[in-house]
Design a protein around this motif. Structure first.
Motif, PDB file in Angstrom:
ATOM      1  N   TYR A  20       0.827  -1.215   0.000  1.00 22.49           N
ATOM      2  CA  TYR A  20       0.000   0.000   0.000  1.00 22.49           C
ATOM      3  C   TYR A  20       0.862   1.267   0.000  1.00 22.49           C
ATOM      4  N   GLN A  21       2.075   1.162   0.533  1.00 25.00           N
ATOM      5  CA  GLN A  21       2.913   2.357   0.626  1.00 25.00           C
ATOM      6  C   GLN A  21       3.497   2.782  -0.717  1.00 25.00           C
ATOM      7  N   ILE A  22       3.637   1.865  -1.655  1.00 25.91           N
ATOM      8  CA  ILE A  22       4.308   2.235  -2.917  1.00 25.91           C
ATOM      9  C   ILE A  22       3.496   1.994  -4.178  1.00 25.91           C
ATOM     10  N   TYR A 121       1.304 -10.212   4.791  1.00 26.89           N
ATOM     11  CA  TYR A 121       0.391  -9.232   5.392  1.00 26.89           C
ATOM     12  C   TYR A 121       1.154  -8.043   5.949  1.00 26.89           C
ATOM     13  N   HIS A 122       1.104  -6.949   5.197  1.00 27.19           N
ATOM     14  CA  HIS A 122       1.709  -5.704   5.678  1.00 27.19           C
ATOM     15  C   HIS A 122       0.578  -4.672   5.808  1.00 27.19           C
ATOM     16  N   TRP A 123      -0.404  -5.041   6.628  1.00 27.67           N
ATOM     17  CA  TRP A 123      -1.409  -4.117   7.165  1.00 27.67           C
ATOM     18  C   TRP A 123      -2.627  -3.811   6.289  1.00 27.67           C
ATOM     19  N   ASP A 124      -2.657  -4.315   5.052  1.00 28.32           N
ATOM     20  CA  ASP A 124      -3.745  -3.918   4.150  1.00 28.32           C
ATOM     21  C   ASP A 124      -4.833  -4.992   4.065  1.00 28.32           C
ATOM     22  N   LEU A 165       3.455 -12.281   8.715  1.00 26.72           N
ATOM     23  CA  LEU A 165       2.938 -10.976   9.123  1.00 26.72           C
ATOM     24  C   LEU A 165       4.068  -9.976   9.264  1.00 26.72           C
ATOM     25  N   ASN A 166       3.769  -8.727   8.986  1.00 32.92           N
ATOM     26  CA  ASN A 166       4.688  -7.649   9.326  1.00 32.92           C
ATOM     27  C   ASN A 166       4.208  -6.965  10.604  1.00 32.92           C
ATOM     28  N   GLU A 167       5.018  -7.017  11.638  1.00 34.00           N
ATOM     29  CA  GLU A 167       4.811  -6.241  12.857  1.00 34.00           C
ATOM     30  C   GLU A 167       3.419  -6.376  13.467  1.00 34.00           C
ATOM     31  N   PRO A 168       3.089  -7.563  13.984  1.00 35.10           N
ATOM     32  CA  PRO A 168       1.764  -7.698  14.616  1.00 35.10           C
ATOM     33  C   PRO A 168       1.528  -6.695  15.748  1.00 35.10           C
ATOM     34  N   TYR A 294      14.124  -2.899  13.136  1.00 31.28           N
ATOM     35  CA  TYR A 294      14.701  -2.126  14.244  1.00 31.28           C
ATOM     36  C   TYR A 294      14.855  -0.659  13.843  1.00 31.28           C
ATOM     37  N   TYR A 295      14.319   0.210  14.657  1.00 34.15           N
ATOM     38  CA  TYR A 295      14.448   1.647  14.398  1.00 34.15           C
ATOM     39  C   TYR A 295      15.065   2.415  15.561  1.00 34.15           C
ATOM     40  N   THR A 296      14.647   2.081  16.810  1.00 36.02           N
ATOM     41  CA  THR A 296      15.067   2.895  17.950  1.00 36.02           C
ATOM     42  C   THR A 296      14.923   2.097  19.237  1.00 36.02           C
ATOM     43  N   GLY A 325      11.004  11.629  15.275  1.00 36.26           N
ATOM     44  CA  GLY A 325      11.239  11.823  16.703  1.00 36.26           C
ATOM     45  C   GLY A 325      11.932  10.639  17.367  1.00 36.26           C
ATOM     46  N   TRP A 326      12.411   9.708  16.581  1.00 33.86           N
ATOM     47  CA  TRP A 326      13.010   8.501  17.154  1.00 33.86           C
ATOM     48  C   TRP A 326      14.501   8.703  17.408  1.00 33.86           C
ATOM     49  N   GLU A 327      14.929   8.344  18.605  1.00 41.04           N
ATOM     50  CA  GLU A 327      16.347   8.467  18.955  1.00 41.04           C
ATOM     51  C   GLU A 327      17.200   7.521  18.106  1.00 41.04           C
ATOM     52  N   THR A 352      14.943  -7.001   8.707  1.00 40.25           N
ATOM     53  CA  THR A 352      14.030  -6.852   7.571  1.00 40.25           C
ATOM     54  C   THR A 352      13.627  -5.393   7.341  1.00 40.25           C
ATOM     55  N   GLU A 353      13.929  -4.526   8.317  1.00 45.70           N
ATOM     56  CA  GLU A 353      13.768  -3.083   8.122  1.00 45.70           C
ATOM     57  C   GLU A 353      14.715  -2.364   9.076  1.00 45.70           C
ATOM     58  N   ASN A 354      15.328  -1.315   8.551  1.00 42.71           N
ATOM     59  CA  ASN A 354      16.116  -0.398   9.391  1.00 42.71           C
ATOM     60  C   ASN A 354      16.345   0.844   8.540  1.00 42.71           C
ATOM     61  N   ALA A 400      17.343  -2.296   3.947  1.00 38.76           N
ATOM     62  CA  ALA A 400      17.150  -0.881   4.296  1.00 38.76           C
ATOM     63  C   ALA A 400      15.677  -0.528   4.116  1.00 38.76           C
ATOM     64  N   TRP A 401      15.110   0.185   5.094  1.00 34.08           N
ATOM     65  CA  TRP A 401      13.784   0.764   4.908  1.00 34.08           C
ATOM     66  C   TRP A 401      13.986   2.227   4.597  1.00 34.08           C
ATOM     67  N   SER A 402      13.689   2.681   3.431  1.00 40.32           N
ATOM     68  CA  SER A 402      12.996   1.934   2.419  1.00 40.32           C
ATOM     69  C   SER A 402      13.702   2.127   1.096  1.00 40.32           C
ATOM     70  N   LEU A 407       4.393   6.364   1.068  1.00 45.96           N
ATOM     71  CA  LEU A 407       3.316   6.812   1.947  1.00 45.96           C
ATOM     72  C   LEU A 407       3.578   6.287   3.359  1.00 45.96           C
ATOM     73  N   GLU A 408       3.973   7.194   4.242  1.00 46.40           N
ATOM     74  CA  GLU A 408       4.293   6.774   5.608  1.00 46.40           C
ATOM     75  C   GLU A 408       2.985   6.714   6.427  1.00 46.40           C
ATOM     76  N   TRP A 409       2.082   5.867   5.970  1.00 49.16           N
ATOM     77  CA  TRP A 409       0.822   5.583   6.656  1.00 49.16           C
ATOM     78  C   TRP A 409       0.089   6.865   7.052  1.00 49.16           C
ATOM     79  N   SER A 410      -0.258   7.044   8.322  1.00 50.47           N
ATOM     80  CA  SER A 410      -1.050   8.232   8.646  1.00 50.47           C
ATOM     81  C   SER A 410      -0.228   9.524   8.553  1.00 50.47           C
ATOM     82  N   ARG A 416      10.098  11.141   4.756  1.00 54.88           N
ATOM     83  CA  ARG A 416      10.798  10.406   3.699  1.00 54.88           C
ATOM     84  C   ARG A 416      11.817   9.439   4.290  1.00 54.88           C
ATOM     85  N   PHE A 417      11.602   8.167   4.061  1.00 57.35           N
ATOM     86  CA  PHE A 417      12.509   7.118   4.546  1.00 57.35           C
ATOM     87  C   PHE A 417      13.384   6.535   3.433  1.00 57.35           C
ATOM     88  N   GLY A 418      13.162   6.955   2.177  1.00 60.18           N
ATOM     89  CA  GLY A 418      13.813   6.266   1.061  1.00 60.18           C
ATOM     90  C   GLY A 418      15.312   6.495   0.976  1.00 60.18           C
TER      91      GLY A 418
HETATM   92  C1  BGC Z   1       6.687  -0.471   9.008  1.00 62.03           C
HETATM   93  C2  BGC Z   1       6.770   0.351   7.750  1.00 62.03           C
HETATM   94  C3  BGC Z   1       6.918   1.823   8.118  1.00 62.03           C
HETATM   95  C4  BGC Z   1       8.203   1.989   8.903  1.00 62.03           C
HETATM   96  C5  BGC Z   1       8.524   3.411   9.316  1.00 62.03           C
HETATM   97  C6  BGC Z   1       7.596  -0.022  10.119  1.00 62.03           C
HETATM   98  O1  BGC Z   1       6.857   0.020  11.305  1.00 62.03           O
HETATM   99  O2  BGC Z   1       6.797  -1.834   8.730  1.00 62.03           O
HETATM  100  O3  BGC Z   1       5.665   0.094   6.955  1.00 62.03           O
HETATM  101  O4  BGC Z   1       6.883   2.662   7.015  1.00 62.03           O
HETATM  102  O5  BGC Z   1       8.145   1.222  10.073  1.00 62.03           O
HETATM  103  O6  BGC Z   1       7.576   3.904  10.188  1.00 62.03           O
END
Ligand code: BGC
Length: 451
Positions: A20-22, A121-124, A165-168, A294-296, A325-327, A352-354, A400-402, A407-410, A416-418
């Motif tokens: 859905y994001q791309i 399943y990535h949320w859609d 699933l992605n991130e239950p 992993y983000y923060t 806002g993530w450290e 699978t994402e960073n 690498a995300w992304s 579309l960063e969801w809401s 921009r994460f690209g």
């Molecule tokens: C999600 C992505 C999202 C990213 C950045 C993860 O929680 O899997 O869809 O764009 O984090 O918020």
């Protein structure tokens, strides 16, 4: 073998995206609407009322995007399949055109020497299933397994890695507890039901795979190590609670077939359910790998007024923070990977994402986009990943995300994460300096990180 400073042979160097994001064109060729279609088309729920109607137009530009991946030197790509493109009503009739889209994509990846990793399943969620209760309906594991079986049958000869699933945690916390994500519910009594059905669906998906699949299947979770803000017993307990809530709530059922005791006792109270053991047996299936997003980290203090967690984050004054806002805290990645090995055993792991959203300057007249903060973020985290490998963690890949700004969801297109810039008016793609940096990392199998 790990080179002196490089990464293990055969390491997957990829980038990740989700449907859905791309993709854009969410209703094209007979696809059924998803909960994200409805959410973004409800005024006021996303930044700027942005929708995924066009997004990166990957649905039409996928050839160009695969070419780009090849130019960047990626040897793996993680994407997700939109359930509603395959089964427009969520169950029942299969939409061949939807399957064909992914088949063509995967063929093009393989022709370019890029290993596909597909997330089911990535949320859609199909909107038709939301109308039947969505993740709250006890029948959803069966619906999910049937959909998964259609995808396996069509694509397992080409897709080497599958994730259920992605991130239950985000599905439940964002979708059913706090409501910032689709389907936008805010209900403490629904959240445990959604979680439990997600875990059962994961197990049912793995079982369906064992019946027909020849490759590998796992699950992708987002993990955030928690550290106490002070050494007071209250903060230490708050830290334990949030670790149970965000991390162990999903991994314990997958690996141990049980939920952490905190779930009922300290977090949900009467909103938690006495789930039957047979359900948990269903959730606990042997998986071939674990995907970690992993983000923060979270530095936590006791806050009794906060719903469920009864804890809140303490911002770190001297830290670099991303646009969300993530450290930036790369040691947390090492800690997380080592913790998984210690608690759950030696399972092959993939990051699978960073990645990070940072403000990017406009494309310069020479076509360059300098994003030094993103380069620094990726470099720090890859070094931290390498440290985990040297401590015995079986890490086999990094995504690498992304790949693309999306579309960063809401938050819409505001973040921009690209590693590749997308101009959302012209849809032109321009690799940022971080993409060039990553190409060098890949070419040297990680040695360049230490030069
Ligand atoms: C999600 C992505 C999202 C990213 C950045 C993860 O929680 O899997 O869809 O764009 O984090 O918020």
């Amino acid at each position: 073998m790990t080179g002196r400073r490089g990464f293990p042979a055969g390491f997957l160097w990829g980038a990740a995206t989700s449907a859905y994001q791309i993709e854009g064109s969410p209703l094209a060729d007979g696809a059924g609407a998803s909960i994200w279609q409805r959410f973004t088309h409800t005024p006021g729920l996303t930044a700027n009322d942005d929708t995924g109607d066009i997004a990166c137009d990957h649905y039409h530009r996928w050839r160009e995007d695969v070419r780009l991946m090849r130019e960047l030197g990626l040897n793996a790509y993680r994407f997700s399949i939109a359930w509603g493109r395959i089964l427009p009503d969520g169950t029942g009739a299969v939409n061949q055109k939807g399957l064909d889209f992914y088949r063509h994509l995967v063929d093009a990846l393989l022709e370019s020497g890029i290993t596909p990793m597909a997330t089911l399943y990535h949320w859609d969620l199909p909107a038709a299933l939301d109308d039947r209760g969505g993740w709250l309906n006890r029948d959803i594991p069966g619906w999910f397994a049937d959909y998964a079986a259609v995808a396996f049958k069509a694509l397992d000869d080409r897709v080497k890695f599958w994730a259920t699933l992605n991130e239950p945690w985000v599905v439940t916390d964002g979708g059913y507890l706090h409501g910032a994500l689709a389907p936008g519910h805010r209900n403490q009594f629904e959240a445990p039901i959604a979680t439990h059905n997600l875990m059962r669906a994961h197990g049912a998906g793995v079982q369906a795979y064992r019946a027909v699949g020849k490759n590998q299947i796992g699950i992708v979770v987002n993990l955030e190590p928690k550290y106490p803000a002070t050494d007071s017993p209250d903060d230490i307990e708050a830290t334990r609670r949030t670790d149970a809530y965000m991390n162990r709530q999903y991994l314990d059922p997958v690996f141990f077939g049980s939920y952490p005791p905190e779930m009922q006792k300290e977090l949900f109270g009467q909103a938690w359910h006495p789930f039957p053991d047979s359900d948990l047996e269903e959730a606990r299936q042997k998986i071939d790998f674990l995907g970690v997003n992993y983000y923060t980290r979270g530095v936590m203090k006791n806050s009794p007024a906060v719903t469920v967690e009864k804890a809140s984050r303490v911002p770190q004054p001297n830290a670099t923070r991303t646009e969300t806002g993530w450290e930036v805290f790369e040691q947390g990645l090492t800690d997380t990977l080592v913790w998984i090995k210690e608690r759950y055993g030696d399972i092959p792991l993939y990051i699978t994402e960073n990645g990070a959203a940072f403000y990017d300057p406009p494309v310069a007249s020479n076509g360059r986009i300098d994003d030094p903060l993103r380069i620094d973020y990726i470099q720090r985290h890859l070094r931290a990943a390498h440290t985990a490998i040297s401590r015995g963690v079986d890490l086999r890949g990094y995504f690498a995300w992304s790949l693309l700004d999306n579309l960063e969801w809401s938050l819409g297109f505001s973040k921009r994460f690209g590693i590749v810039h997308v101009n959302f008016s012209t849809l032109e793609r321009t690799p940022k300096a971080s993409a060039r940096f990553y190409t060098e990392v890949i070419r040297s199998n990680g040695e360049s990180l230490f030069e």
